[in-house]
Motif scaffolding. Structure first.
Motif, PDB file in Angstrom:
ATOM      1  N   GLU A  29       0.830  -1.210   0.000  1.00  0.00           N
ATOM      2  CA  GLU A  29       0.000   0.000   0.000  1.00  0.00           C
ATOM      3  C   GLU A  29       0.870   1.267   0.000  1.00  0.00           C
ATOM      4  O   GLU A  29       0.626   2.202  -0.763  1.00  0.00           O
ATOM      5  CB  GLU A  29      -0.911  -0.008   1.222  1.00  0.00           C
ATOM      6  N   ILE A  30       1.890   1.289   0.833  1.00  0.00           N
ATOM      7  CA  ILE A  30       2.800   2.433   0.888  1.00  0.00           C
ATOM      8  C   ILE A  30       3.519   2.606  -0.443  1.00  0.00           C
ATOM      9  O   ILE A  30       3.644   3.712  -0.962  1.00  0.00           O
ATOM     10  CB  ILE A  30       3.799   2.268   2.051  1.00  0.00           C
ATOM     11  N   ALA A  31       3.981   1.511  -1.032  1.00  0.00           N
ATOM     12  CA  ALA A  31       4.668   1.573  -2.321  1.00  0.00           C
ATOM     13  C   ALA A  31       3.750   2.108  -3.412  1.00  0.00           C
ATOM     14  O   ALA A  31       4.188   2.832  -4.302  1.00  0.00           O
ATOM     15  CB  ALA A  31       5.206   0.197  -2.707  1.00  0.00           C
ATOM     16  N   GLY A  32       2.482   1.760  -3.357  1.00  0.00           N
ATOM     17  CA  GLY A  32       1.518   2.281  -4.317  1.00  0.00           C
ATOM     18  C   GLY A  32       1.415   3.788  -4.255  1.00  0.00           C
ATOM     19  O   GLY A  32       1.286   4.466  -5.278  1.00  0.00           O
ATOM     20  N   ARG A  33       1.513   4.331  -3.075  1.00  0.00           N
ATOM     21  CA  ARG A  33       1.489   5.784  -2.921  1.00  0.00           C
ATOM     22  C   ARG A  33       2.777   6.407  -3.464  1.00  0.00           C
ATOM     23  O   ARG A  33       2.747   7.481  -4.054  1.00  0.00           O
ATOM     24  CB  ARG A  33       1.294   6.144  -1.459  1.00  0.00           C
ATOM     25  N   LEU A  34       3.903   5.723  -3.296  1.00  0.00           N
ATOM     26  CA  LEU A  34       5.181   6.237  -3.799  1.00  0.00           C
ATOM     27  C   LEU A  34       5.204   6.286  -5.321  1.00  0.00           C
ATOM     28  O   LEU A  34       5.804   7.176  -5.921  1.00  0.00           O
ATOM     29  CB  LEU A  34       6.341   5.374  -3.308  1.00  0.00           C
ATOM     30  N   SER A  35       4.539   5.330  -5.954  1.00  0.00           N
ATOM     31  CA  SER A  35       4.550   5.286  -7.410  1.00  0.00           C
ATOM     32  C   SER A  35       3.775   6.444  -8.028  1.00  0.00           C
ATOM     33  O   SER A  35       3.858   6.671  -9.227  1.00  0.00           O
ATOM     34  CB  SER A  35       3.983   3.950  -7.907  1.00  0.00           C
ATOM     35  N   ASN A  36       3.065   7.179  -7.226  1.00  0.00           N
ATOM     36  CA  ASN A  36       2.285   8.304  -7.718  1.00  0.00           C
ATOM     37  C   ASN A  36       2.973   9.651  -7.451  1.00  0.00           C
ATOM     38  O   ASN A  36       2.324  10.694  -7.487  1.00  0.00           O
ATOM     39  CB  ASN A  36       0.883   8.279  -7.089  1.00  0.00           C
ATOM     40  N   CYS A  37       4.268   9.634  -7.157  1.00  0.00           N
ATOM     41  CA  CYS A  37       5.015  10.871  -6.923  1.00  0.00           C
ATOM     42  C   CYS A  37       5.113  11.672  -8.224  1.00  0.00           C
ATOM     43  O   CYS A  37       5.125  11.110  -9.308  1.00  0.00           O
ATOM     44  CB  CYS A  37       6.415  10.558  -6.413  1.00  0.00           C
ATOM     45  N   PRO A  38       5.195  12.981  -8.111  1.00  0.00           N
ATOM     46  CA  PRO A  38       5.275  13.809  -9.319  1.00  0.00           C
ATOM     47  C   PRO A  38       6.576  13.590 -10.083  1.00  0.00           C
ATOM     48  O   PRO A  38       7.594  13.235  -9.506  1.00  0.00           O
ATOM     49  CB  PRO A  38       5.180  15.236  -8.787  1.00  0.00           C
ATOM     50  N   GLY A  39       6.510  13.808 -11.375  1.00  0.00           N
ATOM     51  CA  GLY A  39       7.681  13.695 -12.233  1.00  0.00           C
ATOM     52  C   GLY A  39       7.262  13.802 -13.674  1.00  0.00           C
ATOM     53  O   GLY A  39       6.067  13.801 -13.987  1.00  0.00           O
ATOM     54  N   PRO A  40       8.221  13.885 -14.584  1.00  0.00           N
ATOM     55  CA  PRO A  40       7.884  13.939 -16.009  1.00  0.00           C
ATOM     56  C   PRO A  40       7.125  12.677 -16.427  1.00  0.00           C
ATOM     57  O   PRO A  40       7.455  11.570 -16.004  1.00  0.00           O
ATOM     58  CB  PRO A  40       9.252  14.007 -16.702  1.00  0.00           C
ATOM     59  N   ASP A  41       6.116  12.838 -17.255  1.00  0.00           N
ATOM     60  CA  ASP A  41       5.278  11.707 -17.669  1.00  0.00           C
ATOM     61  C   ASP A  41       6.087  10.585 -18.306  1.00  0.00           C
ATOM     62  O   ASP A  41       5.836   9.405 -18.036  1.00  0.00           O
ATOM     63  CB  ASP A  41       4.186  12.163 -18.636  1.00  0.00           C
ATOM     64  N   HIS A  42       7.077  10.922 -19.139  1.00  0.00           N
ATOM     65  CA  HIS A  42       7.852   9.874 -19.811  1.00  0.00           C
ATOM     66  C   HIS A  42       8.669   9.043 -18.822  1.00  0.00           C
ATOM     67  O   HIS A  42       8.968   7.884 -19.084  1.00  0.00           O
ATOM     68  CB  HIS A  42       8.740  10.464 -20.914  1.00  0.00           C
ATOM     69  N   VAL A  43       9.012   9.611 -17.685  1.00  0.00           N
ATOM     70  CA  VAL A  43       9.740   8.862 -16.653  1.00  0.00           C
ATOM     71  C   VAL A  43       8.758   8.051 -15.819  1.00  0.00           C
ATOM     72  O   VAL A  43       8.982   6.868 -15.548  1.00  0.00           O
ATOM     73  CB  VAL A  43      10.553   9.824 -15.761  1.00  0.00           C
ATOM     74  N   ARG A  44       7.668   8.650 -15.404  1.00  0.00           N
ATOM     75  CA  ARG A  44       6.674   7.972 -14.574  1.00  0.00           C
ATOM     76  C   ARG A  44       6.077   6.761 -15.284  1.00  0.00           C
ATOM     77  O   ARG A  44       5.759   5.760 -14.650  1.00  0.00           O
ATOM     78  CB  ARG A  44       5.577   8.949 -14.170  1.00  0.00           C
ATOM     79  N   GLU A  45       5.924   6.815 -16.603  1.00  0.00           N
ATOM     80  CA  GLU A  45       5.353   5.696 -17.357  1.00  0.00           C
ATOM     81  C   GLU A  45       6.239   4.456 -17.312  1.00  0.00           C
ATOM     82  O   GLU A  45       5.759   3.340 -17.433  1.00  0.00           O
ATOM     83  CB  GLU A  45       5.114   6.102 -18.812  1.00  0.00           C
ATOM     84  N   ARG A  46       7.530   4.647 -17.155  1.00  0.00           N
ATOM     85  CA  ARG A  46       8.474   3.518 -17.147  1.00  0.00           C
ATOM     86  C   ARG A  46       8.896   3.114 -15.737  1.00  0.00           C
ATOM     87  O   ARG A  46       9.518   2.078 -15.549  1.00  0.00           O
ATOM     88  CB  ARG A  46       9.715   3.883 -17.955  1.00  0.00           C
ATOM     89  N   ALA A  47       8.590   3.925 -14.738  1.00  0.00           N
ATOM     90  CA  ALA A  47       9.045   3.670 -13.372  1.00  0.00           C
ATOM     91  C   ALA A  47       8.204   2.591 -12.697  1.00  0.00           C
ATOM     92  O   ALA A  47       7.045   2.380 -13.041  1.00  0.00           O
ATOM     93  CB  ALA A  47       8.973   4.961 -12.566  1.00  0.00           C
TER      94      ALA A  47
END
Length: 77
Positions: free
Chosen positions: A43-61
């Protein structure tokens, strides 16, 4: 070893069970979270995956959740 991977898909965290590659092959950083159980860590990790950042980076993270134990017996259900 039991592992879960969390990725964002269409803005929502999606959890899949592993195993996955060894940590040294993909590790960019890590957090140790002391919590009641593996589900709470996920659950905590799920919240971390929603941190702000450039879309092209977040899509691959992604975030991998792995248990840390002092002995193999600690990992038994």
């Amino acid at each position: 070893m039991h592992t879960r991977r969390i990725r964002l898909r269409e803005g929502a965290p999606v959890v899949t069970d592993g195993p996955y590659a060894e940590t040294e092959e993909v590790l960019a950083g890590y957090w140790l979270v002391d919590c009641a159980n593996f589900d709470r860590a996920t659950e905590i990790a799920g919240r971390l995956s929603n941190c702000p950042g450039p879309d092209h980076v977040r899509e691959r993270a992604y975030v991998d959740v792995r248990p840390v134990a002092e002995s193999r017996a600690d990992l038994e259900p």
